[in-house]
Each structure stands twice: as structure tokens, then as C-alpha cells.
Motif scaffolding. Structure first.
Motif, mmCIF file in Angstrom:
data_model
loop_
_atom_site.group_PDB
_atom_site.id
_atom_site.type_symbol
_atom_site.label_atom_id
_atom_site.label_comp_id
_atom_site.label_asym_id
_atom_site.label_seq_id
_atom_site.Cartn_x
_atom_site.Cartn_y
_atom_site.Cartn_z
ATOM 1 N N ALA A 94 15.370 -0.720 -19.727
ATOM 2 C CA ALA A 94 15.188 0.684 -19.374
ATOM 3 C C ALA A 94 13.715 1.080 -19.341
ATOM 4 O O ALA A 94 13.315 1.990 -18.617
ATOM 5 N N GLU A 151 23.507 0.106 -24.086
ATOM 6 C CA GLU A 151 23.362 1.381 -23.377
ATOM 7 C C GLU A 151 21.955 1.943 -23.489
ATOM 8 O O GLU A 151 21.398 2.468 -22.523
ATOM 9 N N ARG A 185 18.339 3.505 -15.418
ATOM 10 C CA ARG A 185 19.080 4.609 -14.821
ATOM 11 C C ARG A 185 18.609 4.846 -13.387
ATOM 12 O O ARG A 185 17.533 4.412 -12.983
ATOM 13 N N ASP A 186 19.449 5.589 -12.644
ATOM 14 C CA ASP A 186 19.048 5.968 -11.295
ATOM 15 C C ASP A 186 18.321 7.305 -11.354
ATOM 16 O O ASP A 186 18.010 7.830 -12.435
ATOM 17 N N GLY A 214 19.785 9.986 -13.496
ATOM 18 C CA GLY A 214 19.947 9.688 -14.912
ATOM 19 C C GLY A 214 21.200 8.903 -15.232
ATOM 20 O O GLY A 214 21.522 8.700 -16.407
ATOM 21 N N THR A 215 21.934 8.438 -14.209
ATOM 22 C CA THR A 215 23.156 7.670 -14.437
ATOM 23 C C THR A 215 22.810 6.224 -14.764
ATOM 24 O O THR A 215 21.977 5.599 -14.093
ATOM 25 N N LEU A 216 23.449 5.706 -15.795
ATOM 26 C CA LEU A 216 23.223 4.314 -16.166
ATOM 27 C C LEU A 216 23.631 3.379 -15.030
ATOM 28 O O LEU A 216 24.680 3.561 -14.400
ATOM 29 N N HIS A 225 27.140 1.920 -14.781
ATOM 30 C CA HIS A 225 28.295 2.773 -14.482
ATOM 31 C C HIS A 225 29.171 2.127 -13.399
ATOM 32 O O HIS A 225 28.679 1.537 -12.434
#
Length: 591
Positions: free
Chosen positions: A273, A300, A305-306, A309-311, A314
Motif C-alpha cells: 500500500a 488489508e 487502493r484505487d 479508496g477501494t482495496l 475487492h
């Protein structure tokens, strides 16, 4: 008296009978002649309507070509009902008709076979045509580095583009890199920023501190590793490794930021990340799509993230993906109509056969030896001679090459190891002068302090070579190197038909030749390099400017490489692919 009357009567009867026989024979001959004339007329009418079938079918084919200049030969012959290749029609005279059939013969020519008929008269005519497909030959060098079987770049400087006609213009993002033959890879390493798209029929590997200001598009896996250590374009988010998209029909494994989106038909792997993200600057619905498995094992808190803010772990990102395939060429199975298409043939100039024609009728050649420290040889388009270090003089020979007739000087080997080779204008002082040399053996330009190649102002040089070409130092020039705008030619071009392969191309750790063309040393070197069967090496601290098309390209060292976008105006070739796509008539056959 009565006896005499009987004789007269008998004579009249004999004469009448003979006259009748003559008249009947004449009538029979007239009937036969009339029948022969009728049959001949029917035959001629059948031939005429047969030829009408040829012309009308040819018009149908040419209309298809005009509507789609890129149409293939297979699609051209699919005329008539349901693409059967059958065409029928008639003429204004009663009972005149034709039936034509379009096919491709064993020689690859388009064959129109037309059967014409009138009453009992029949005629079968065959016309043969060659299909010449247009090629936009204004842009055969629209790509900077085309390594048909691979490209390896490990440059310490930048990889970008400029315009030699006006260096103040900003064309920095046109240095595109591509491969052509199937399953051919691109390896980019070092600390360079590549200003352009990278498109390959195989894999792409971006390692070290290298970043790409463009899109990565591959038919196989894309891997981005290492860390960003180069200055990115203004406005780019810090840590970005690819400013635009990553598109692959294989798997993707990336570390660092992506400015656009990621699309992969295969598996997905990503970095941590703290280093990895997808910006999705165009705000597409999904920043990431992949069809395979997520092979990353990040927890996690360490998952990138994109832009929303989405992992990236997902489930919504796992989808059926279809990435456009990069068109790949099988070099051992190129269609005849594609041989002169630079997008479908590495050697679109057919250099081997061209060189064979050039050498036809020629004997042996002298070496051009400039090994003495004070030797000097001057060459214009009209004559060449030693000023010092020799006594020979030379005149060019008129030869047909790449569709035009040129005056060409012929040498066996060229050795510049202490001496000076000067390309100059002829005495008639042409505004733009091009000098052509054919070298049957090798060309060696050493780094010896006294060695020098000088290209004077307004002069362009074209070298055709069968052996190896080595340039260990830059040229001297009375003017800025680059594209001669008035003559639409580069200042230096080399066409190599050398066919031996390097033993370790694409590897900058231990690069080993033999190289078809090698440019290494310190300083600026400009040129168009065309070496479709051998490998090209750019090394040391060379600053290369121009464009390269070769079997493979290996660029190593502390130098930088720059594409001259002016070369997009460079037209070369024999004209078969230029202009309008068309059918060229090859001959008749009457059956």
C-alpha cells in the motif's frame, strides 16, 4: 432436219442440267458459308460478352477495393451471391450472356474466368490480376524503436523525442517502442524515463528505477518491479511508474503507481500500500479489471487502493476482461501481399532481393582504406578520390534501388582508423545532395583520435551494407544533424542486410555480438538504421538521435536516446505499396 432438232434439244437439256448442278452447288456453298459466318459471329459475340464479363467483374472488385483500401485478397474475391465468387450478366443483344468466376490461382494472382455465350457460340476467357495494397509510406518510421524480435533498453539518460526541424517544439512523448514478430519481448531497466508507449507481441518487463510516460500494452505478461527513481512529467502523482494504462492479455505484477487503469486477462499481483496505487485519472467505472486469480497475499492494511479508496483485493475487480491483441507477425509465414507493409513485415523493403539486383553485373571492389593518420578521402555524389594516402579515384554507377535510380559508389570494406572521410557537395553546388555507397564487406569507424567522418552542410549520406557496421565515435558535421527538410531525407541512413545474430542481445550485463550495426562511444550520433535481419547495439555514453528498425535493439550505457519525429515524413520504398490500392493487369488467356 428432224435429226438436227433432236441434237439441239439434247444440247439444251445437258446445258440446263449442268447449270442446275452449278446453281445447286453454289446454293449449298452459300448455305455452308452462311452457317460458318453465323457460327463465327456467335463465337465472336460469345468472346465479346465473355470479355464484358471480365470488365464488369473487374469493376466490382475495384469498387470493393475503393470502398476499403485495406481489404484482404481473400475478401476481394468474395463477390456475387453470398460471396461465392460468381458473377453473371447479359448484353444488349438477344441471348448474349456471361458467367464469371473469381478465384486465386497457385501463383497468388486473382483470376477472373468468364464464360460468354450466344446461342450455340461459347467462349471462355481468363484475365489475371495482381492485387497491390496501398501502404501509408509517409510513415514507415513512425515508431522510434521497432525491434521486430525484441527491444532491450538500459539507459542512464532519458528516452524521448524531439523535432530536428524545430527543437523548441515539445514532442517529448513520441518515443514509442514496439515489437512486431510474435512472442517478442521488451525489457526496460536502469534509471531512464521512457516518454512514449510500449507495445509488444510478448512480455514487458520494467525494472530498476525506470518509469514510462505512456501506456504498456502486451500480448503476454507485464511485470513492473524496483522503485521509482526518475523525475516524472509535471503534474504526475509522486510514485507513479506508468502514467497511463496497463493492458495485457496475460498476467500483471506491478509495483508503484498507475495513472490510468489496469486490465489483465490473466492473474493479478501488486506491491504494498505504501508504494502501489491506481489513479484512474479518466474516472472510468473500474480502475482495475482482471480475469484470473489474485496472487497477492497482502493483509488489508498493506493492500493498495484505487482512486476511490477501494482495496484492490475487492471482488468487484475480478471480471471477464478482453484486451485488444497486439497484431503479431509470423516471420516465416508472411502473405505475399503483406511483404511490403511495414506493419506486417520487418523487412518491408525486401532488402535481400534489392541488394541482389544492385550487385547484378558488378565485379570486385576496392577497399576504402583510411588507416594512415594523414589519409583523406573526399566523396560527392559525382566523384570520389583520395586527397592524401592514396591515388585511386572513383565514379558512381547508376543502379535501381527501392524504386528509384541512384548513382552509387561501390567498395569492398571501409576502414577509418586514423584517416578522414569527407562527404561534400559536388562542384555544381546542389542545394541538397545525397551520396550513396554500397559496401559489400564491413564498415569500421574506430575511436582512434584522428579518425573522422565529416558530413558537410546540405549533404545526406545513404549506406547500403552486407557486412557489419561499427561506429565508435560521432560524425563531424558543418551543420546540425537531422532531417533535411528540403530533400525530405535524413542526414545519415544505413540499410543493412547482415544476417548473423548476436549471441546475447537484449542483455546489457554481458552484451555480445556480432551486431549488424553498432554505435558506441561518447557524443551525439544521428541516423536512420534499417537492419531487419540482424541486431543493433547502442552503447557507452552515446546520445543516439533518429530511429531504428532491426531484428533486435539493445541500448545500454549512460547515454540517452531520442526519436526525431521529423522522420515521419521520410518516404522510402519502390511504390508498390504507395498510392491507391488497385488491381494490376497481368495477362489474358483464351480457352
Amino acid at each position: 432436219m428432224n435429226n438436227q432438232k433432236g441434237v439441239v434439244l439434247l444440247s439444251v437439256m445437258i446445258l440446263t442440267t449442268m447449270t442446275s448442278i452449278i446453281v445447286l452447288n453454289s446454293l449449298r456453298d452459300n448455305v455452308i458459308q452462311e452457317r460458318l459466318t453465323g457460327n463465327y459471329q456467335k463465337k465472336m459475340n460469345a468472346r465479346l460478352v465473355s470479355e464484358k464479363g471480365i470488365f464488369e467483374t473487374h469493376k466490382l472488385l475495384q469498387d470493393k477495393i475503393n470502398n476499403n483500401p485495406n481489404i484482404s485478397k481473400d475478401d476481394i474475391i468474395r463477390v456475387g451471391e453470398e460471396g461465392s465468387g460468381n458473377v453473371s450478366g447479359s448484353a444488349s443483344i438477344d441471348d448474349m450472356a456471361f458467367n464469371a468466376k473469381v478465384s486465386q490461382n497457385s501463383d497468388g494472382l486473382i483470376e477472373i474466368r468468364s464464360l460468354g455465350s450466344r446461342y450455340e457460340g461459347l467462349n471462355n476467357t481468363v484475365a489475371l490480376f495482381d492485387y497491390i495494397q496501398s501502404i501509408d509510406k509517409s510513415f514507415p518510421f513512425e515508431q522510434f524503436l521497432v525491434g521486430c524480435s525484441g527491444v532491450g533498453v538500459k539507459a542512464g539518460g532519458s528516452v524521448n523525442s524531439y523535432d530536428s526541424r524545430d527543437p523548441t517544439l515539445d514532442y517529448s512523448n513520441k518515443a514509442n517502442i514496439s515489437t512486431l514478430n510474435k512472442n517478442s519481448d521488451v525489457l526496460i531497466d536502469g534509471g531512464a524515463l521512457v516518454w512514449g508507449d510500449v507495445t509488444t507481441t510478448g512480455t514487458i518487463s520494467v525494472t530498476g528505477g525506470t518509469s514510462v510516460a505512456g501506456t504498456l500494452h502486451a500480448n503476454s505478461d507485464i511485470t513492473i518491479s524496483g522503485g521509482s527513481g526518475v523525475e516524472m512529467p509535471v503534474g504526475t502523482i509522486e510514485g507513479t511508474r506508468v502514467t497511463e494504462d496497463i493492458l495485457t492479455k496475460g498476467s500483471v505484477d506491478f509495483v508503484g503507481g498507475v495513472g490510468g487503469v489496469v486490465r489483465a486477462e490473466g492473474n493479478l499481483s501488486y506491491g504494498t500500500a505504501s508504494t502501489t496505487f491506481i489513479s484512474n485519472l479518466n474516472n472510468e467505472e473500474f480502475a482495475l479489471k482482471y480475469s484470473g486469480a489474485n496472487l497477492s497475499t497482502n493483509d488489508e492494511s498493506d493492500t493498495p487502493r484505487d482512486n476511490d479508496g477501494t482495496l484492490l483485493s475487492h471482488a468487484k475487480f475480478k471480471q471477464t476482461v478482453s484486451v485488444a491483441e497486439v497484431e503479431a507477425v509470423d516471420p516465416n509465414n508472411i502473405k505475399p501481399e503483406d511483404l511490403k507493409n511495414p506493419k506486417k513485415s520487418c523487412d518491408f523493403l525486401q532488402i535481400t532481393s534489392e541488394f541482389s539486383h544492385i550487385l547484378n553485373g558488378m565485379g570486385s571492389f576496392d577497399d576504402l582504406d583510411l588507416s594512415r593518420w594523414d589519409s583523406r578521402f573526399e566523396l560527392s555524389s559525382q566523384s570520389g578520390s583520395y586527397i592524401r594516402g592514396g591515388s585511386s579515384s572513383y565514379s558512381p554507377v547508376s543502379k535501381h534501388v527501392f524504386g528509384t535510380t541512384q548513382s552509387i559508389f561501390f567498395f569492398n570494406n571501409v576502414e577509418i582508423n586514423g584517416g578522414r572521410l569527407v562527404f561534400k557537395k559536388s562542384d555544381n553546388n546542389l542545394d541538397n545532395e545525397t551520396i550513396h555507397l554500397f559496401v559489400k564487406g564491413d564498415w569500421n569507424y574506430s575511436a582512434n583520435g584522428g579518425s573522422q567522418i565529416e558530413i558537410q552542410e546540405g549533404v545526406s549520406v545513404v549506406v547500403y551494407i552486407l557486412g557489419k557496421a561499427v561506429f565508435k565515435k560521432p560524425f563531424a558535421s558543418d551543420s546540425s544533424e537531422g532531417f533535411r527538410q528540403a530533400s525530405k531525407t535524413p542526414s545519415f541512413t544505413i540499410y543493412s542486410a547482415y544476417k548473423d545474430k548476436a549471441s546475447n542481445s537484449l542483455n546489457c550485463q554481458r552484451p555480445r555480438g556480432p551486431w549488424g550495426v553498432e554505435m558506441s562511444g561518447t557524443g551525439d550520433m544521428y541516423g536512420v538504421i534499417y537492419s531487419p535481419y540482424s541486431d543493433v547495439f547502442i552503447g557507452s555514453s552515446t546520445v543516439f538521435k533518429g530511429t531504428i528498425r532491426a531484428n533486435t535493439i539493445t541500448a545500454c550505457g549512460a547515454g540517452s536516446i531520442h526519436y526525431d519525429v521529423a522522420l515521419g515524413e521520410y518516404s522510402v520504398g519502390d511504390g508498390d505499396g504507395g498510392g491507391t490500392s488497385r488491381l494490376v493487369f497481368k495477362g489474358w488467356r483464351y480457352l
